[in-house]
Design a protein around this motif. Sequence first.
Motif, PDB file in Angstrom:
ATOM      1  N   ALA A 161     -10.307   4.070  36.329  1.00  0.00           N
ATOM      2  CA  ALA A 161      -9.585   5.411  36.503  1.00  0.00           C
ATOM      3  C   ALA A 161      -8.971   5.225  37.747  1.00  0.00           C
ATOM      4  CB  ALA A 161     -10.445   6.635  36.474  1.00  0.00           C
ATOM      5  N   PRO A 162      -7.771   5.500  38.091  1.00  0.00           N
ATOM      6  CA  PRO A 162      -7.132   5.222  39.557  1.00  0.00           C
ATOM      7  C   PRO A 162      -7.970   6.325  40.541  1.00  0.00           C
ATOM      8  CG  PRO A 162      -5.341   5.696  37.734  1.00  0.00           C
ATOM      9  CD  PRO A 162      -6.869   6.060  37.065  1.00  0.00           C
ATOM     10  N   ASP A 163      -7.650   5.919  41.854  1.00  0.00           N
ATOM     11  CA  ASP A 163      -8.191   6.666  42.905  1.00  0.00           C
ATOM     12  C   ASP A 163      -7.745   7.991  42.690  1.00  0.00           C
ATOM     13  OD1 ASP A 163     -10.082   4.646  43.645  1.00  0.00           O
ATOM     14  OD2 ASP A 163      -8.806   3.853  45.210  1.00  0.00           O
ATOM     15  N   TYR A 164      -6.382   8.221  42.423  1.00  0.00           N
ATOM     16  CA  TYR A 164      -5.655   9.503  42.765  1.00  0.00           C
ATOM     17  C   TYR A 164      -6.262  10.742  41.670  1.00  0.00           C
ATOM     18  CZ  TYR A 164      -2.626   7.613  38.963  1.00  0.00           C
ATOM     19  OH  TYR A 164      -1.950   7.285  37.887  1.00  0.00           O
ATOM     20  N   VAL A 165      -7.001  10.262  40.793  1.00  0.00           N
ATOM     21  CA  VAL A 165      -7.515  11.040  39.698  1.00  0.00           C
ATOM     22  C   VAL A 165      -8.650  12.213  40.357  1.00  0.00           C
ATOM     23  CG1 VAL A 165      -8.895  11.384  37.562  1.00  0.00           C
ATOM     24  CG2 VAL A 165      -7.133   9.682  37.859  1.00  0.00           C
ATOM     25  N   TYR A 166      -9.307  11.452  41.446  1.00  0.00           N
ATOM     26  CA  TYR A 166     -10.365  12.317  42.047  1.00  0.00           C
ATOM     27  C   TYR A 166      -9.828  13.291  42.847  1.00  0.00           C
ATOM     28  CZ  TYR A 166     -13.349   8.907  39.693  1.00  0.00           C
ATOM     29  OH  TYR A 166     -13.942   7.964  39.134  1.00  0.00           O
ATOM     30  N   GLN A 167     -10.363  14.525  43.187  1.00  0.00           N
ATOM     31  CA  GLN A 167      -9.632  15.630  43.800  1.00  0.00           C
ATOM     32  C   GLN A 167     -10.629  16.149  44.829  1.00  0.00           C
ATOM     33  OE1 GLN A 167      -7.020  18.002  41.070  1.00  0.00           O
ATOM     34  NE2 GLN A 167      -8.059  16.264  39.555  1.00  0.00           N
ATOM     35  N   ARG A 168     -11.843  16.273  44.480  1.00  0.00           N
ATOM     36  CA  ARG A 168     -12.979  17.021  45.141  1.00  0.00           C
ATOM     37  C   ARG A 168     -13.981  16.142  45.994  1.00  0.00           C
ATOM     38  NH1 ARG A 168     -14.871  22.317  41.635  1.00  0.00           N
ATOM     39  NH2 ARG A 168     -12.774  23.542  41.894  1.00  0.00           N
ATOM     40  N   THR A 169     -13.844  14.847  45.823  1.00  0.00           N
ATOM     41  CA  THR A 169     -14.839  14.165  46.234  1.00  0.00           C
ATOM     42  C   THR A 169     -14.159  12.949  47.033  1.00  0.00           C
ATOM     43  OG1 THR A 169     -15.196  12.791  44.222  1.00  0.00           O
ATOM     44  CG2 THR A 169     -16.651  14.596  44.785  1.00  0.00           C
ATOM     45  N   VAL A 170     -14.483  12.535  48.029  1.00  0.00           N
ATOM     46  CA  VAL A 170     -14.035  11.270  48.789  1.00  0.00           C
ATOM     47  C   VAL A 170     -14.582  10.043  47.978  1.00  0.00           C
ATOM     48  CG1 VAL A 170     -13.877  12.274  50.927  1.00  0.00           C
ATOM     49  CG2 VAL A 170     -15.633  11.169  50.530  1.00  0.00           C
ATOM     50  N   ASN A 171     -14.219   9.006  48.152  1.00  0.00           N
ATOM     51  CA  ASN A 171     -14.717   7.855  47.637  1.00  0.00           C
ATOM     52  C   ASN A 171     -15.778   7.528  48.354  1.00  0.00           C
ATOM     53  OD1 ASN A 171     -15.371   4.821  47.079  1.00  0.00           O
ATOM     54  ND2 ASN A 171     -13.122   4.593  46.785  1.00  0.00           N
TER      55      ASN A 171
END
Length: 409
Positions: A202-212
Amino acid sequence: MTKDIKKVVLAYSGGLDTSIILKWLQETYDCEVVTFTADLGQGEELEPARKKAEMMGIKDIRIEDLREEFVADFVFPMFRANTVYEGEYLLGTSIARPLIAKRLVEIAHETGADAVSHGSTGKGNDQVRYELAVNALDPGLKVIAPWREWDLQSRNKLIEYAEKNQIPIAKDKRGEAPFSVDANLLHTSSEGKVLENPGEVAPDYVYQRTVNPEDAPNTPETLTIGFEKGDAVSVNGVKLSPAMLLTKLNELGGKHGVGRLDLVENRFIGMKSRGVYETPGGTVLLAAHRGIESITLDRGAAHLKDEIMPKYAELIYNGFWYSPDREMLQALIDKSQELVTGEVTLRLYKGSVNVIARTSPFSLYSEDLVTFEEGSGTYDHHDAEGFIKLQGLRLKTYAARARLMAQRN
């Protein structure tokens, strides 16, 4: 059949799909449409939905803040059971649908509507959840599912219909949307398009509520959650309402990269689906709840809860929130929570959440019993010998038969 429908209550987000549905209902059923938009903490501005509905001629527009009811009456009861579907999923989408369906039915009763409508596709679980809830709450109310009726089966056809009917289209909808997002105060759910191949990361930009997690703070953060009768009531000593408490935990968990999940799950309708979920506050809450239960629940009660939990989770996932079996299980679960009161301290660090301390005025933990030092004498080590002999009796009998069979052969 269409002549029988005079008024419909539509679950309306203001997005492209439900805006098209709104127009389609007016055309197909020649009926009045009441729009209902629920604020469940999805983090979006909802006034644009009102303006778009007004532009499309809707007179009765309902926008309701249901965040407190959502957490207090749906999320918290579910978390009392430590509910997880297929070992990982915290049911963020599943638990929102019965509340939306409940308000659809209530508004239908208030307005004298003949039917309710939703924008769920014919391949998803949500169509089942909405319609089973309506069946349970008002079996006489008709449910209109446009995705199962119309011929607009592609994004291009939807956009053509929108342009033909002068329905505003967000610029990012003119191309292929990278993925579909559902959000509420408990989680975000992303699926489709770039996520459809489970073999692709999954691309990083999918995540919206959590930092890597790799980019999360290098210093751990400690917090304490207070519980009363199984429900969280405070964070770091500050009393908070259910919705505000979950909001706070989302903030803390998201900052530390807690609560990411990339899952291939089994949908109720029979297909597998890949989704990326973010449940930062819920992940922290689940760990804390299990932590307080570890010192307040009797072993039998705790193990029984763990045994029934998968069934309870499946009922919620499959849309049976208003079923008698879910309500029966809820009564058992709630009974177990009467003395689940106290505080749990947790450490958040780079995607992980760990319980590091727990206290309760009703704790069943006895230092006197478990100490390796000399205790008060309430436990006699010699008692273990008889206990083990009785537990081993059936194993000795089984082994004796096995030796006899070996000799005969």
